[in-house]
Write an enzyme that holds these catalytic residues in place. Structure first.
Site, PDB file in Angstrom:
ATOM      1  N   PRO A 117      25.522  55.199 -70.440  1.00 54.70           N
ATOM      2  CG  PRO A 117      24.168  54.415 -72.393  1.00 54.70           C
ATOM      3  CD  PRO A 117      25.509  55.450 -71.927  1.00 54.70           C
ATOM      4  CD  GLN A 119      27.339  46.104 -65.927  1.00 51.18           C
ATOM      5  OE1 GLN A 119      26.052  45.896 -65.963  1.00 51.18           O
ATOM      6  NE2 GLN A 119      27.991  45.499 -64.936  1.00 51.18           N
ATOM      7  N   GLY A 121      30.288  49.170 -72.986  1.00 51.54           N
ATOM      8  CA  GLY A 121      31.356  49.223 -73.804  1.00 51.54           C
ATOM      9  C   GLY A 121      31.526  50.586 -74.347  1.00 51.54           C
ATOM     10  N   GLY A 124      32.350  54.197 -69.697  1.00 54.69           N
ATOM     11  CA  GLY A 124      32.045  55.136 -68.788  1.00 54.69           C
ATOM     12  C   GLY A 124      32.932  55.382 -67.455  1.00 54.69           C
ATOM     13  CB  SER A 126      38.313  55.309 -68.851  1.00 54.54           C
ATOM     14  OG  SER A 126      37.276  55.663 -69.991  1.00 54.54           O
ATOM     15  CG  ASP A 170      38.430  52.263 -74.196  1.00 48.77           C
ATOM     16  OD1 ASP A 170      38.840  52.153 -75.376  1.00 48.77           O
ATOM     17  OD2 ASP A 170      37.874  51.703 -73.331  1.00 48.77           O
TER      18      ASP A 170
END
Length: 354
Positions: A117, A119, A121, A124, A126, A170
């Protein structure tokens, strides 16, 4: 994965379990890759030009009306994944050249897909870059020449090329896969350029659940001054961020002991410390509500990462899970902008992979 010369790799969404956002303040974090959502990149060797193939949805440039165009930009923003793939190719080439890693000739077509999904957090962007890096490593047969510890830096550098502000947490979770404890202490970062990463057994995780908003444009509207205050030596910010970092250190032992009631307390403490530093205006009312929805039924909850558009929860009991699902689906909804929260089924970590 290779099939007739085609190379394809996946990289998974990321959950920051404890310690975030201290990774960009020489702190510690525990994160894991999320098996429910992923990005995939395919590399097709080519005898012609090197081509970056736009995604039919995420890089859309043809619309059936101006209303369609505006709605698409409001929901998904201006940028798709093409720029990420191009930036990664540039950073990868430069790294290999600087480190005298010879790349063979030959071109290819890069394409991507993702179900992460936007925006929310969940990292997505990276994930797309991470999957693409794996494709390039295999295409040029240089995986053994690019250390695993260095790969998250290459991914971050590609994103920085595009003005994306982020930390290594991340990318480490996505490169290593599974559950990872990370220590970004300054002395080690200054010497090596990367942190100390210790994979952990994913079976140590309790059942966890995810709440996220479909169109999270109500994220914090006020720019946070935390980074500037930290750089200026603000004692409150420095000491509080150190407490956030210590949560990950304590959390590692708590996970090893499978002390999930203590883990829940650390999750709540992590969010509370962050809220004190950043303030409600910067975090955004809808984002805070996602956390408070879970807490109303007695579940622990915190943000998934440095961005604030999703939270993960540890319900600790089927009765709490049922109540949390009901609140998320019916009670947490902004009808004005049609931003209903999604309540994910229990999610699992992806297996470790290099």
């Amino acid at each position: 994965m290779e099939d007739g010369g085609v190379i394809e790799h996946k990289a998974y969404a990321r959950i920051g379990l404890l310690g975030n956002p201290s990774d960009v303040y020489f702190g510690r974090t525990i994160s894991f890759s999320l098996a429910n959502f992923w990005a995939s990149v395919k590399l097709q060797p080519s005898s012609g030009d090197l081509t970056i193939q736009p995604h039919p949805t995420h890089d859309l440039v043809c619309f059936n009306s101006i209303n369609h165009l505006v709605n698409r930009l409001q929901n998904e923003g201006y940028y798709g994944g093409v720029r990420l793939l191009m930036a990664l190719c540039k950073i990868f080439y430069k790294y290999c050249k600087d480190n005298e890693i010879k790349l063979h000739g030959g071109n290819f077509t890069l394409s991507y897909d993702t179900n992460i999904p936007r925006q929310t957090g969940l990292s997505g962007s990276s994930a797309i870059v991470c999957a693409a890096l794996s494709c390039l490593l295999d295409f040029y047969k240089v995986r053994h020449l690019v250390k695993v510890d260095v790969r998250p830096n290459l991914i971050l550098d590609a994103e920085k090329e595009l003005g994306i502000v982020a930390g290594l947490q991340d990318r480490v979770a996505q490169v290593y896969g599974g559950l990872v404890y990370m220590d970004f202490r300054k002395e080690h970062m200054d010497k090596w350029g990367y942190g100390m990463y210790a994979p952990m057994d994913i079976s140590l995780l309790p059942p966890l659940y995810l709440i996220y908003a479909e169109n999270p444009s109500d994220s914090g509207k006020v720019h946070s001054t935390v980074r500037k205050r930290w750089l200026d030596g603000d004692e409150f910010i420095i000491s509080t961020m150190n407490k956030v970092s210590d949560i990950a250190l304590e959390g590692r032992d708590v996970l090893l002991e499978k002390n999930y009631s203590k883990l829940a307390a650390l999750m709540n403490q992590n969010f509370d410390l962050r809220r004190v530093m950043f303030g409600d205006d910067a975090l955004g009312s809808m984002n805070i509500e996602m956390v408070e929805v879970a807490r109303r039924v007695g579940a622990a909850s915190k943000f998934t990462g440095a961005e604030e558009q999703s939270s993960h929860s540890a319900p600790m009991g089927l009765h709490k899970l049922s109540a949390l699902r009901m609140l998320a689906r019916s009670g947490f909804c902004n009808s004005k902008s049609n931003r209903c929260a999604n309540f994910s089924k229990q999610f699992g970590s992806s297996k470790p992979f290099f």
